[in-house]
Design an enzyme around this catalytic site. Structure first.
Site, short mmCIF file in Angstrom:
data_model
loop_
_atom_site.label_atom_id
_atom_site.label_comp_id
_atom_site.label_asym_id
_atom_site.label_seq_id
_atom_site.Cartn_x
_atom_site.Cartn_y
_atom_site.Cartn_z
N LYS A 10 61.68 24.22 59.39
CA LYS A 10 62.01 25.02 60.59
C LYS A 10 61.93 26.50 60.27
O LYS A 10 61.98 26.92 59.10
CB LYS A 10 63.39 24.68 61.13
CG LYS A 10 64.58 24.89 60.17
CD LYS A 10 65.12 26.29 60.09
CE LYS A 10 66.25 26.44 59.09
NZ LYS A 10 66.54 27.83 58.72
N PRO A 108 58.50 23.98 50.89
CA PRO A 108 59.04 24.70 49.73
C PRO A 108 60.55 24.50 49.61
O PRO A 108 61.25 24.50 50.63
CB PRO A 108 58.72 26.17 50.06
CG PRO A 108 57.66 26.12 51.10
CD PRO A 108 57.81 24.85 51.84
N GLY A 111 64.16 27.61 50.22
CA GLY A 111 63.41 28.71 50.81
C GLY A 111 63.89 29.21 52.15
O GLY A 111 63.30 30.11 52.71
N MET A 113 63.89 27.19 54.75
CA MET A 113 63.09 26.43 55.71
C MET A 113 63.69 25.06 55.99
O MET A 113 63.06 24.22 56.63
CB MET A 113 61.68 26.26 55.19
CG MET A 113 61.04 27.59 54.85
SD MET A 113 59.36 27.36 54.40
CE MET A 113 58.74 27.02 56.02
N ALA A 114 64.88 24.81 55.49
CA ALA A 114 65.63 23.58 55.75
C ALA A 114 64.94 22.34 55.19
O ALA A 114 65.08 21.25 55.74
CB ALA A 114 65.91 23.39 57.25
N GLY A 115 64.21 22.50 54.09
CA GLY A 115 63.54 21.35 53.48
C GLY A 115 64.52 20.26 53.05
O GLY A 115 64.32 19.09 53.36
N GLY A 116 65.60 20.65 52.38
CA GLY A 116 66.60 19.69 51.94
C GLY A 116 67.30 19.04 53.13
O GLY A 116 67.56 17.83 53.13
N SER A 117 67.57 19.83 54.16
CA SER A 117 68.22 19.30 55.37
C SER A 117 67.29 18.32 56.07
O SER A 117 67.74 17.27 56.56
CB SER A 117 68.55 20.45 56.33
OG SER A 117 69.42 21.36 55.72
N ASP A 152 72.13 22.61 59.15
CA ASP A 152 70.75 22.52 59.66
C ASP A 152 70.27 21.08 59.84
O ASP A 152 69.17 20.85 60.35
CB ASP A 152 69.78 23.21 58.69
CG ASP A 152 69.90 24.72 58.72
OD1 ASP A 152 70.44 25.26 59.70
OD2 ASP A 152 69.45 25.36 57.74
O1 C5P Z 1 76.06 23.82 56.17
P1 C5P Z 1 75.39 24.10 54.87
O2 C5P Z 1 75.87 23.19 53.76
O3 C5P Z 1 73.89 24.13 54.98
O4 C5P Z 1 75.81 25.57 54.46
C1 C5P Z 1 75.61 26.08 53.17
C2 C5P Z 1 76.42 27.34 53.01
O5 C5P Z 1 75.87 28.39 53.84
C3 C5P Z 1 77.86 27.23 53.44
O6 C5P Z 1 78.66 26.76 52.39
C4 C5P Z 1 78.20 28.67 53.80
O7 C5P Z 1 78.44 29.44 52.64
C5 C5P Z 1 76.91 29.18 54.40
N1 C5P Z 1 76.88 29.05 55.87
C6 C5P Z 1 77.68 29.90 56.63
N2 C5P Z 1 77.66 29.79 58.00
C7 C5P Z 1 76.87 28.89 58.62
C8 C5P Z 1 76.04 28.02 57.87
C9 C5P Z 1 76.08 28.14 56.49
O8 C5P Z 1 78.40 30.72 56.10
N3 C5P Z 1 76.86 28.83 59.95
#
Ligand code: C5P
Length: 314
Positions: A10, A108, A111, A113-117, A152
């Site tokens: 994305k 990638p 990056g 781009m939310a690859g892991g998600s 994501d």
């Molecule tokens: O939800 P996710 O695990 O992808 O988020 C990774 C990190 O990114 C969170 O631990 C936080 O530090 C940060 N984050 C944030 N606010 C968001 C999404 C992510 O601060 N809305």
């Protein structure tokens, strides 16, 4: 039996970030759009190996961007399968078949781009199908599990174009016309998402950050027009200043891409990937060539948006 799915990357066309909440996440107003860059995720189901314990036997990553992808339970796709197994069992002693995950990486890693998600979203759908004989999970349940895995994950499950609020997990599909052409510039060195979110708080505390851009109407209008020039003028990422402050090399990448003819360039999500919106494929190709020539450690991909969410493959 092997089940397969395609998972798309994305880009955030708009990423407005408010102050940090009590739970450590930031309140967002974001417009997600799926890109035609994808991974293939497969789930090999070992029907002859039932277990009442953890179900994932192994995870293997291969392909262009496999380097650095964890092959253990720290991988979000691995966790997604276990989360589905837990939901299917719902506190009962149910023997489920063991499974092996295969990730063919075209997105990638690390990056923005939310690859892991996207891998986790694919793993959710695949595991839900693999275990459907034991208990069929509703779509609502799948989205609930997606949100628990990461901010994501719900969007990568849904795909297309959507407004994301809350921490990005509350979605509303958006209208969009036409297709858009992108030069995506990836970087050998990753950037930590929490570090970028922390940096924006720091910049704002020092009076240096921009005010949160929570109004997404300019992007919404541009998407209805289908005009790349209009979308280019509306692209916005509140995290960009923070990403560039942590990685000053991104400034030069953004400048080179624009000088090479891109309509606009932004840091993708929390970076370090940069996304350049271009008028056509030829210009996008020139942007890729010029940026790679001028910036060591970068690679480029020409791609399009929007793309779908998780697609089950036959
Ligand atoms: O939800 P996710 O695990 O992808 O988020 C990774 C990190 O990114 C969170 O631990 C936080 O530090 C940060 N984050 C944030 N606010 C968001 C999404 C992510 O601060 N809305």
């Amino acid at each position: 039996m092997i089940l397969r799915a395609r998972a798309h990357a994305k880009v955030n066309l708009h990423l407005g970030v408010e102050a940090v909440r009590d739970d450590g996440f930031h309140e967002l107003a974001t417009v997600f759009q799926s890109l035609d860059i994808s991974d293939e995720v497969s789930l090999e189901v070992h029907a002859d190996e039932p277990t009442t314990g953890p179900v994932v036997a192994a995870l293997h990553a291969s392909g262009t961007y496999a380097a650095g992808v964890p092959e253990d339970e720290s991988n979000l796709a691995w966790r997604a399968v276990e989360v589905v197994a837990r939901a299917v069992r719902a506190d009962r002693q149910v023997a489920l078949p063991r499974v092996t995950l295969h990730l063919q990486k075209g997105i990638p890693a690390a990056g923005g781009m939310a690859g892991g998600s996207a891998n986790a979203a694919a793993a959710l759908r695949l595991a839900a199908q693999a275990f459907a004989d034991f208990c069929e999970l509703s779509e609502d349940k799948l989205y609930e599990l997606a949100a628990e895995l990461g901010s994501d994950v719900p969007f990568t499950l849904m795909g297309g174009t959507a407004l994301g609020t809350g921490r990005g997990e509350q979605l509303a599909p958006m209208m969009t016309r036409g297709t858009y052409t992108w030069a995506i510039i990836t970087n050998a060195e990753g950037l930590s998402t929490p570090a970028v979110f922390h940096k924006i708080d720091e910049l704002r505390a020092a009076g240096k950050g921009s005010t949160p851009a929570m109004d997404t109407s300019a992007v919404a209008q541009a998407l209805m027009s289908g005009q790349p020039q209009q979308l280019a003028a509306a692209l916005r990422n509140d995290l960009q200043a923070a990403a560039v402050s942590l990685r000053p090399d991104l400034r030069k990448i953004l400048d080179t891409g624009k000088a090479a003819g891109a309509l606009a360039g932004i840091v993708s999500g929390s970076g370090p990937t940069c996304a350049f919106l271009c008028e056509d494929e030829e210009t996008a190709g020139e942007v890729v060539a010029q940026v790679m020539f001028d910036n060591k450690g970068t690679r480029g991909i020409v791609t399009h948006s929007p793309a779908p969410g998780i697609e089950m493959l036959g």
